[in-house]
Scaffold this motif. Structure first.
Motif, PDB file in Angstrom:
ATOM      1  N   PRO A   1       0.889  -1.220   0.213  1.00 39.96           N
ATOM      2  CA  PRO A   1       0.036   0.265   0.081  1.00 39.96           C
ATOM      3  C   PRO A   1       0.820   1.191  -0.098  1.00 39.96           C
ATOM      4  O   PRO A   1       2.113   1.328   0.711  1.00 39.96           O
ATOM      5  CB  PRO A   1      -0.857  -0.139   1.159  1.00 39.96           C
ATOM      6  CG  PRO A   1      -0.790  -1.510   1.618  1.00 39.96           C
ATOM      7  CD  PRO A   1       0.366  -2.179   1.273  1.00 39.96           C
ATOM      8  N   ALA A   2       0.270   2.170  -0.579  1.00 41.64           N
ATOM      9  CA  ALA A   2       0.958   3.525  -0.571  1.00 41.64           C
ATOM     10  C   ALA A   2       1.066   4.183   0.668  1.00 41.64           C
ATOM     11  O   ALA A   2       0.174   4.029   1.490  1.00 41.64           O
ATOM     12  CB  ALA A   2       0.207   4.410  -1.700  1.00 41.64           C
ATOM     13  N   GLY A   3       2.301   4.534   0.827  1.00 34.48           N
ATOM     14  CA  GLY A   3       2.584   5.427   2.315  1.00 34.48           C
ATOM     15  C   GLY A   3       2.631   4.260   3.700  1.00 34.48           C
ATOM     16  O   GLY A   3       2.525   4.643   4.721  1.00 34.48           O
ATOM     17  N   ALA A   4       2.702   3.120   3.025  1.00 29.52           N
ATOM     18  CA  ALA A   4       2.993   1.990   4.032  1.00 29.52           C
ATOM     19  C   ALA A   4       4.018   2.260   5.057  1.00 29.52           C
ATOM     20  O   ALA A   4       5.173   2.541   4.725  1.00 29.52           O
ATOM     21  CB  ALA A   4       3.105   0.661   3.789  1.00 29.52           C
ATOM     22  N   PRO A   5       4.124   2.159   6.464  1.00 26.40           N
ATOM     23  CA  PRO A   5       5.053   2.444   7.285  1.00 26.40           C
ATOM     24  C   PRO A   5       6.357   1.420   7.280  1.00 26.40           C
ATOM     25  O   PRO A   5       6.229   0.617   8.403  1.00 26.40           O
ATOM     26  CB  PRO A   5       4.464   2.845   8.638  1.00 26.40           C
ATOM     27  CG  PRO A   5       3.051   1.741   8.650  1.00 26.40           C
ATOM     28  CD  PRO A   5       2.758   1.801   7.118  1.00 26.40           C
TER      29      PRO A   5
END
Length: 233
Positions: free
Chosen positions: A124-128
């Motif tokens: 997922p985009a922006g996954a930490p």
């Protein structure tokens, strides 16, 4: 952070006097107990591997342990760990994911290869997700992860962590994490404990590693050998 130039090499420890000292003590314990001590560790590793959950309630800092790459790509066990990490991210169970692992013989680190694989699977985009690329074994994985989580301040309290790895590897990771001050909880990569000759061999090997580490530290504390005991701290 650039990956370390160090590479995974388990034989490097055999050049260490403290490690050899622990090996002699461990061998004596096995011989004097007619193997019963070793069987106790086998049962312990087996029980943790068999009972470990694939989920945890709440949101966690997830430490994903690396494994030696094959042709610069994650092999089957490593892909299993990464698949579980991806499921935790998508399910909202991971507040932060640390991919652990430096170079293991290829041109890129285990963490870098893992990150690329996750992107290929639809991370997922922006996954930490963060990469720890300095370590070459499980103990170094945890030491460097501790440094990242504390931000260089040893006085800072560590958050509870989920240790995500293959079932055969969980007992050793839990022991090391607890010795390093983590509040650690196990998450298994596989849905269930595989019953194959290969997996049994891995479990027996892990029991031997665990016994070597645990008895070595216990002996060091018993005789007051501070340097030896501090090897896992």
């Amino acid at each position: 952070m650039p990956p370390s130039t160090s590479q995974r090499n388990p034989w490097r420890y055999l050049r260490d006097a403290d490690v050899l000292h622990a090996a002699v003590v461990t061998l004596l314990a096995v011989v004097l107990s007619a193997g019963i001590v070793w069987l106790g560790y086998v049962v312990h590793v087996w029980n943790i591997a068999r009972r470990a959950s694939t989920t945890l309630p709440g949101r966690w800092v997830v430490l994903v342990f690396g494994r030696q790459l094959v042709a610069d790509q994650p092999e089957a066990d490593y892909r299993g760990r990464l698949t579980r990490a991806l499921a935790m991210l998508r399910g909202g169970m991971a507040s932060r994911v640390l991919l652990l692992g430096g170079r293991s013989g290829g041109t890129r680190s285990e963490a870098e290869a893992a990150h690329a694989w996750l992107h290929g699977q639809g991370l997922p985009a922006g996954a930490p997700v963060e990469l720890e690329q300095e370590s070459v074994d499980s103990l170094e994985n945890l030491r460097h992860a501790r440094g990242l989580l504390q931000g260089g301040d040893r006085a800072e309290v560590l958050p509870p962590v989920a240790l995500l790895t293959s079932r055969y590897h969980l007992a050793r990771c839990l022991l090391l994490a607890q010795r390093l001050g983590f509040d650690a909880h196990a998450v298994a990569a596989e849905d269930a404990l595989p019953c194959t000759p290969r997996y049994l061999a891995l479990l027996l090997m892990e029991a031997t590693y665990l016994m070597w580490i645990d008895l070595g530290v216990r002996w060091a504390r018993l005789i007051g050998h501070r340097r030896m005991a501090a090897r896992i701290s």
